[in-house]
Scaffold this motif. Structure first.
Motif, PDB file in Angstrom:
ATOM      1  N   PHE A 194      25.055 -10.225   2.515  1.00 31.62           N
ATOM      2  CA  PHE A 194      23.708 -10.803   2.412  1.00 31.62           C
ATOM      3  C   PHE A 194      23.621 -12.163   3.121  1.00 31.62           C
ATOM      4  N   LEU A 195      24.275 -12.267   4.248  1.00 32.06           N
ATOM      5  CA  LEU A 195      24.335 -13.514   5.005  1.00 32.06           C
ATOM      6  C   LEU A 195      22.944 -13.955   5.461  1.00 32.06           C
ATOM      7  N   VAL A 196      22.648 -15.249   5.314  1.00 29.02           N
ATOM      8  CA  VAL A 196      21.390 -15.803   5.806  1.00 29.02           C
ATOM      9  C   VAL A 196      21.693 -16.897   6.826  1.00 29.02           C
ATOM     10  N   THR A 197      20.725 -17.221   7.656  1.00 25.18           N
ATOM     11  CA  THR A 197      20.894 -18.264   8.659  1.00 25.18           C
ATOM     12  C   THR A 197      20.612 -19.630   8.043  1.00 25.18           C
ATOM     13  N   PRO A 198      21.106 -20.706   8.667  1.00 23.00           N
ATOM     14  CA  PRO A 198      20.762 -22.051   8.182  1.00 23.00           C
ATOM     15  C   PRO A 198      19.257 -22.303   8.161  1.00 23.00           C
ATOM     16  N   ASP A 199      18.543 -21.751   9.127  1.00 20.90           N
ATOM     17  CA  ASP A 199      17.090 -21.938   9.158  1.00 20.90           C
ATOM     18  C   ASP A 199      16.433 -21.267   7.956  1.00 20.90           C
ATOM     19  N   GLN A 200      16.886 -20.058   7.608  1.00 21.87           N
ATOM     20  CA  GLN A 200      16.334 -19.387   6.432  1.00 21.87           C
ATOM     21  C   GLN A 200      16.637 -20.186   5.166  1.00 21.87           C
ATOM     22  N   ALA A 201      17.860 -20.706   5.084  1.00 23.73           N
ATOM     23  CA  ALA A 201      18.224 -21.513   3.922  1.00 23.73           C
ATOM     24  C   ALA A 201      17.347 -22.760   3.830  1.00 23.73           C
TER      25      ALA A 201
END
Length: 257
Positions: free
Chosen positions: A200-207
């Motif tokens: 379920f990896l997210v990008t820094p921008d999504q975070a």
């Protein structure tokens, strides 16, 4: 909720850099802290290109007293309405080791829990005198699970989570709003050291978008992505003997810093 002048720790990369870029706009002052001078200046340059005024500071949160002095100095120059304590460390016991290194556990406790907790109160003291503000503490879903290979990391984030929930109650009457943000795996240099899958990896921008929304809506706690909210519920409902039996079979490894 307050935005105004913003302090972001850990702004030299990852989530901190993404947050800085989201907040950068004409008329806003960003106070950016980080350990890597070159990467911090790269972030500052990108933010200035968007019209923001930027103040940078090279600092290591392992030095708690220096961090407190730095916050008070920077707030004296740039009154802070929003503080996002994003800097953190992630380390675990290597497969080749019997126990976690004591010095590593100490550093994790300082950077992930003790210094951010102290900075929260230092910032709150200044904010309440000006009518209030917002403070976001960046934790981890690791706080909610018994990770036998990362007791130091999980423990530091668990301490931060309990501190955040307690501080939120204590500081609300003063107009200071505290939010805990608990992400899962974010595609940063820190998580890229993990050997194995990062579900379920997210990008820094999504975070960064989750964090900004949580502050704007004065959310007490935000866990993302959503599967980790389900996993936390499952963990709560699982009897301890079964949970311990399951977790004792879990292992992981990590590349050196």
């Amino acid at each position: 909720m307050p935005t105004g002048n913003v302090l972001i720790t850990g702004a030299s990369g990852g989530i901190g850099q993404s947050l800085a870029l989201h907040y950068a706009e004409p008329g806003r002052t960003l106070v950016l802290w980080g350990r890597n001078v070159q990467r911090l200046e790269d972030t500052a340059r990108l933010c200035r290109d968007r019209g923001a005024h930027v103040v940078t500071r090279e600092i290591d949160l392992a030095d708690g007293k220096a961090s407190l002095a730095a916050l008070r100095t920077d707030d004296g120059t740039v009154p802070l309405q929003t503080v996002i304590l994003c800097a953190g460390l992630s380390d675990m016991k290597k497969v080749s080791e019997k126990v976690e290194q004591a010095e590593m556990v100490l550093e994790l406790g300082l950077v992930n829990y003790a210094t951010p907790a102290a900075l929260t109160m230092a910032a709150a003291e200044r904010m309440q005198a000006r009518g209030g503000g917002a403070i976001a503490l960046i934790g981890s879903v690791a706080a909610f699970h018994d990770l036998p290979f990362a007791a130091g990391y999980g423990g530091s984030k668990a301490g931060l989570a309990r501190f955040a929930s307690s501080a939120r109650i204590a500081l609300a009457p003063l107009g200071v709003h505290v939010s805990l943000i608990a992400p899962g795996f974010v595609d940063t240099a820190m998580s890229q050291r993990i050997v194995g899958p990062r579900p379920f990896l997210v990008t820094p921008d999504q975070a960064a978008r989750h964090i900004i929304a949580a502050i704007a809506k004065d959310r007490a706690e935000v866990i993302f992505p959503w599967p980790f909210r389900v996993l936390r519920l499952i963990d709560r409902l699982t009897p301890r003997p079964l949970r311990e039996a399951i977790m004792s079979r879990v292992n992981a490894d990590q590349k050196p810093r």
